[in-house]
Design a protein around this motif. Sequence first.
Motif, PDB file in Angstrom:
ATOM      1  N   UNK A  34       0.836  -1.204   0.000  1.00 40.53           N
ATOM      2  CA  UNK A  34       0.000   0.000   0.000  1.00 40.53           C
ATOM      3  C   UNK A  34       0.869   1.252   0.000  1.00 40.53           C
ATOM      4  N   UNK A  35       1.858   1.283   0.881  1.00 40.33           N
ATOM      5  CA  UNK A  35       2.724   2.453   0.994  1.00 40.33           C
ATOM      6  C   UNK A  35       3.522   2.699  -0.288  1.00 40.33           C
ATOM      7  N   UNK A  36       3.827   1.640  -1.009  1.00 38.16           N
ATOM      8  CA  UNK A  36       4.606   1.760  -2.245  1.00 38.16           C
ATOM      9  C   UNK A  36       3.737   1.900  -3.487  1.00 38.16           C
ATOM     10  N   UNK A  37       2.417   1.991  -3.289  1.00 40.38           N
ATOM     11  CA  UNK A  37       1.509   2.189  -4.407  1.00 40.38           C
ATOM     12  C   UNK A  37       1.347   0.982  -5.307  1.00 40.38           C
ATOM     13  N   UNK A  38       1.624  -0.205  -4.779  1.00 36.94           N
ATOM     14  CA  UNK A  38       1.526  -1.420  -5.580  1.00 36.94           C
ATOM     15  C   UNK A  38       0.286  -2.250  -5.256  1.00 36.94           C
ATOM     16  N   UNK A  39      -0.616  -1.684  -4.476  1.00 34.25           N
ATOM     17  CA  UNK A  39      -1.791  -2.450  -4.073  1.00 34.25           C
ATOM     18  C   UNK A  39      -2.948  -1.484  -3.826  1.00 34.25           C
ATOM     19  N   UNK A  40      -4.099  -1.797  -4.390  1.00 29.34           N
ATOM     20  CA  UNK A  40      -5.303  -1.011  -4.129  1.00 29.34           C
ATOM     21  C   UNK A  40      -6.107  -1.727  -3.058  1.00 29.34           C
ATOM     22  N   UNK A  41      -6.357  -1.068  -1.940  1.00 29.74           N
ATOM     23  CA  UNK A  41      -7.051  -1.737  -0.837  1.00 29.74           C
ATOM     24  C   UNK A  41      -8.541  -1.888  -1.110  1.00 29.74           C
ATOM     25  N   UNK A  42      -9.127  -2.837  -0.418  1.00 26.25           N
ATOM     26  CA  UNK A  42     -10.584  -2.936  -0.429  1.00 26.25           C
ATOM     27  C   UNK A  42     -11.132  -1.708   0.295  1.00 26.25           C
ATOM     28  N   UNK A  48     -10.777   1.053   7.495  1.00 31.95           N
ATOM     29  CA  UNK A  48     -10.152   0.638   8.755  1.00 31.95           C
ATOM     30  C   UNK A  48      -8.861   1.418   9.010  1.00 31.95           C
ATOM     31  N   UNK A  49      -8.056   1.592   7.973  1.00 36.85           N
ATOM     32  CA  UNK A  49      -6.804   2.348   8.131  1.00 36.85           C
ATOM     33  C   UNK A  49      -7.110   3.809   8.455  1.00 36.85           C
ATOM     34  N   UNK A  50      -8.076   4.387   7.767  1.00 35.94           N
ATOM     35  CA  UNK A  50      -8.461   5.775   8.023  1.00 35.94           C
ATOM     36  C   UNK A  50      -8.924   5.952   9.469  1.00 35.94           C
ATOM     37  N   UNK A  51      -9.667   4.973   9.988  1.00 36.64           N
ATOM     38  CA  UNK A  51     -10.143   5.044  11.379  1.00 36.64           C
ATOM     39  C   UNK A  51      -8.985   5.058  12.370  1.00 36.64           C
ATOM     40  N   UNK A  52      -7.946   4.284  12.090  1.00 32.97           N
ATOM     41  CA  UNK A  52      -6.774   4.241  12.974  1.00 32.97           C
ATOM     42  C   UNK A  52      -6.185   5.640  13.136  1.00 32.97           C
ATOM     43  N   UNK A  53      -6.147   6.390  12.027  1.00 34.93           N
ATOM     44  CA  UNK A  53      -5.531   7.717  12.048  1.00 34.93           C
ATOM     45  C   UNK A  53      -6.535   8.850  12.255  1.00 34.93           C
TER      46      UNK A  53
END
Length: 68
Positions: A34-42, A48-53
């Motif tokens: 994700x951080x390297x732009x090689x994967x599009x998350x569901x 879930x990641x947005x909620x963490x931050x």
Amino acid sequence: MLKTKIKEYREKAGLKQVELAELVSSRRETIVHLENGRYNPSLKLAMDIAKVFHVTVEELFEFVDDEK
């Protein structure tokens, strides 16, 4: 292409990749990609990641036009 600010937010929060992965029930490799732009998350993972931050998905991810 999907641009992400995950690494920026993760480092600001003092989290390691593996710690973020555990918080969102994912693998460290997924966070790396994700951080390297090689994967599009569901959508669920992105939320879930947005909620963490405590940010919106739109603040964390941005689609940019590849054709430039």
